[in-house]
Design a protein around this motif. Sequence first.
Motif, short mmCIF file in Angstrom:
data_model
loop_
_atom_site.label_atom_id
_atom_site.label_comp_id
_atom_site.label_asym_id
_atom_site.label_seq_id
_atom_site.Cartn_x
_atom_site.Cartn_y
_atom_site.Cartn_z
N TRP A 199 0.92 -1.22 0.08
CA TRP A 199 -0.08 0.04 -0.06
C TRP A 199 0.87 1.24 0.10
O TRP A 199 0.48 2.28 -0.94
CB TRP A 199 -1.00 -0.08 1.13
N PRO A 200 1.95 1.19 0.68
CA PRO A 200 2.87 2.68 0.58
C PRO A 200 3.39 2.77 -0.69
O PRO A 200 3.12 4.07 -1.21
CB PRO A 200 4.00 2.35 1.64
N ILE A 201 3.63 1.90 -1.32
CA ILE A 201 4.16 2.32 -2.74
C ILE A 201 2.92 2.60 -3.66
O ILE A 201 3.06 3.54 -4.34
CB ILE A 201 4.79 0.75 -3.10
N ALA A 202 1.83 1.85 -3.80
CA ALA A 202 0.63 2.37 -4.47
C ALA A 202 0.08 3.40 -4.15
O ALA A 202 -0.15 4.42 -4.98
CB ALA A 202 -0.28 1.08 -4.36
N VAL A 203 0.06 3.90 -2.94
CA VAL A 203 -0.63 5.10 -2.43
C VAL A 203 0.38 6.32 -2.82
O VAL A 203 -0.14 7.34 -3.37
CB VAL A 203 -0.91 5.17 -0.93
N GLU A 204 1.76 6.14 -2.59
CA GLU A 204 2.50 7.16 -3.10
C GLU A 204 2.57 7.41 -4.63
O GLU A 204 2.64 8.55 -4.94
CB GLU A 204 4.04 6.82 -2.90
N ALA A 205 2.44 6.36 -5.45
CA ALA A 205 2.29 6.48 -6.65
C ALA A 205 1.29 7.35 -7.10
O ALA A 205 1.28 7.95 -7.94
CB ALA A 205 2.51 5.14 -7.52
N LEU A 206 -0.05 6.97 -6.75
CA LEU A 206 -1.29 7.62 -6.92
C LEU A 206 -1.35 8.81 -6.62
O LEU A 206 -1.81 10.02 -7.12
CB LEU A 206 -2.31 6.63 -6.14
N LEU A 207 -1.12 9.25 -5.22
CA LEU A 207 -1.08 10.74 -4.57
C LEU A 207 -0.13 11.54 -5.40
O LEU A 207 -0.30 12.80 -5.58
CB LEU A 207 -0.57 10.58 -3.20
N SER A 208 1.09 11.00 -5.80
CA SER A 208 2.05 11.84 -6.54
C SER A 208 1.33 12.22 -8.07
O SER A 208 1.59 13.66 -8.38
CB SER A 208 3.20 11.19 -7.08
N TYR A 209 0.52 11.46 -8.40
CA TYR A 209 -0.09 11.82 -9.75
C TYR A 209 -1.45 12.98 -9.46
O TYR A 209 -1.52 13.89 -10.01
CB TYR A 209 -0.88 10.49 -10.32
N VAL A 210 -2.04 12.53 -8.36
CA VAL A 210 -3.11 13.47 -7.72
C VAL A 210 -2.27 14.87 -7.43
O VAL A 210 -3.25 15.97 -7.76
CB VAL A 210 -3.91 13.18 -6.70
N TRP A 211 -1.36 14.88 -6.78
CA TRP A 211 -0.81 16.24 -6.47
C TRP A 211 -0.26 16.89 -7.89
O TRP A 211 -0.53 17.90 -7.81
CB TRP A 211 0.51 15.94 -5.73
N VAL A 212 0.21 16.34 -8.58
CA VAL A 212 0.58 17.05 -10.11
C VAL A 212 -0.72 17.68 -10.78
O VAL A 212 -0.63 18.79 -11.22
CB VAL A 212 1.15 15.92 -11.00
N LEU A 213 -1.61 16.87 -10.67
CA LEU A 213 -2.80 17.53 -11.22
C LEU A 213 -3.23 18.62 -10.25
O LEU A 213 -3.75 19.57 -10.96
CB LEU A 213 -4.03 16.50 -11.52
N THR A 214 -3.43 18.81 -9.16
CA THR A 214 -3.80 19.66 -8.19
C THR A 214 -3.17 20.77 -8.46
O THR A 214 -3.29 22.10 -8.36
CB THR A 214 -3.74 19.17 -6.77
N MET A 215 -1.79 20.78 -8.53
CA MET A 215 -0.63 21.71 -8.55
C MET A 215 -0.69 22.38 -10.01
O MET A 215 -0.79 23.67 -10.05
CB MET A 215 0.74 21.11 -8.52
N LEU A 216 -0.98 21.70 -10.82
CA LEU A 216 -1.15 22.31 -12.34
C LEU A 216 -2.46 23.32 -12.42
O LEU A 216 -2.49 24.25 -12.59
CB LEU A 216 -1.32 21.26 -13.29
N ALA A 217 -3.66 22.59 -11.66
CA ALA A 217 -4.87 23.37 -11.76
C ALA A 217 -4.75 24.62 -10.76
O ALA A 217 -5.27 25.88 -11.27
CB ALA A 217 -5.84 22.45 -11.05
N ALA A 218 -4.14 24.55 -9.74
CA ALA A 218 -3.93 25.63 -8.89
C ALA A 218 -3.05 26.73 -9.42
O ALA A 218 -3.19 27.98 -9.50
CB ALA A 218 -3.19 25.28 -7.57
N THR A 219 -1.94 26.28 -10.26
CA THR A 219 -0.99 27.26 -11.12
C THR A 219 -1.89 28.16 -12.12
O THR A 219 -1.82 29.26 -12.14
CB THR A 219 -0.04 26.44 -11.63
N VAL A 220 -2.80 27.32 -12.84
CA VAL A 220 -3.61 27.97 -13.81
C VAL A 220 -4.45 29.06 -13.16
O VAL A 220 -4.63 30.11 -13.53
CB VAL A 220 -4.24 26.96 -14.74
N TRP A 221 -5.14 28.53 -12.16
CA TRP A 221 -6.04 29.28 -11.22
C TRP A 221 -5.33 30.69 -10.82
O TRP A 221 -5.87 31.65 -10.86
CB TRP A 221 -6.52 28.79 -10.11
N GLY A 222 -4.31 30.38 -10.33
CA GLY A 222 -3.35 31.48 -9.72
C GLY A 222 -3.06 32.50 -10.74
O GLY A 222 -3.28 33.70 -10.33
N VAL A 223 -2.69 32.12 -11.78
CA VAL A 223 -2.26 33.19 -12.82
C VAL A 223 -3.34 33.97 -13.32
O VAL A 223 -3.44 35.17 -13.60
CB VAL A 223 -1.58 32.44 -14.10
N VAL A 224 -4.47 33.05 -13.53
CA VAL A 224 -5.72 33.81 -14.20
C VAL A 224 -6.27 34.71 -13.08
O VAL A 224 -6.63 35.88 -13.24
CB VAL A 224 -6.86 32.86 -14.65
#
Length: 407
Positions: free
Chosen positions: A291-316
């Motif tokens: 579970w630690p390996i799988a959760v880390e892989a999944l959360l890293s992906y979710v974090w990337v999506l969240t980070m990109l969305a927050a960056t776009v929102w912040g600039v706009v």
Amino acid sequence: MSVLDVLLLFLAFYPVVTGAAWMAGGAAFRLLDEKPAPTVPEGGWPGVTVLVPAYNEEQVVARCVRALRAVDYPELEILVLNDGSKDGTVAAARAAAGDDPRVCVVDDGVNVGKADRLNDGMRRARHALVLVTDADTHLHPDAVQHLVARILRSPRYAAVAGSPRVTNRGSVLATMQMLETASLIGLMRRTHALAGRVGTVAGVLGLFRRDAVLEVGGYDPTMATEDIELTWRLLEAGHLTGFAPHALVGMQVPHTLRGIWAQRTRWARGQGEVLRTHGRTVARPRHRAMWPIAVEALLSYVWVLTMLAATVWGVVHWIGHPGDTKFRWMIAWGVGIAVVAMLQIAVAVAVEFRLDPRLLYACLLLPLYPLAHWTINALAALTSQTRGLLRGPRERRVVWDLPRSAG
């Protein structure tokens, strides 16, 4: 607390928590479990078969074969597995092999793909321990001893990952990959190795128990990253995987944006395919050690999506409300994350300095590394990992697609 608040907290603290875990785990492994000199096992060193899959590797395969011939190990079988190359790979490999009886160049003239070629090599291997490495690598003379010493610690170990080092260091992109190898790959593998569950025994250098690999079905030719997928199946079967940081191997890395983009999109696609293919299996309670390996892989992906969305929102938001303090807080957060990244690299350099003193020179690019390299990886995850998660592996086998250079 709203969903937005939860996402913002996750965005802010996830890289801090994971970075702290990797730094602590890497330092703990370095202090408690990292032995610089392997000892001869009782009964002597067991035989090892080396597999070198090769496709259009004329520029680099000779150096790889010469390095393997210089390896300090008593019982070695070296199989260069040509996969229907269209250039002079076979001639270059045979010339480098000379009259060394340990080296055999296997050439049937057929292109079947890397995974199937490795599966054939596993079946051909004379020894129970099989080392896999790429044709553009340069193996350290002591690497095999370090890998064997680690895998013999317990019969539960089915695979042990080696420690890659960037050799073509003449460009900014290559130098940044030196930092990545130390700060991400080195610290993560040390941390995961504490539990005996390294999530990727990569094709650049890994030692396997042949019977364990064949029992789980070998490499899957439809997966974009066949090495990650095989590692997960070995772990699901109850085996352990380890890391030998002193098992050094020089490797070429992409030195152009086009090359690194092709590499990262393949890695991202492969991670998505593995999560989709193995997600339900790993979620079962009996596989909770994964579970630690799988959760880390999944959360890293979710974090990337969240980070990109927050960056776009912040600039706009800043364009529409230039005086709002929210954007300033986002800038401050970005600076804070960059500081964490630099601290992580500092710990990695301290841990890895004995193995690669030139990492200190690479640190000159520290101000550029977090922004430039993270951006490439984030965009690769957005485009390719999403596709892998949604669609899974392709129906057709994966082909060789990364050209080599003689550098």
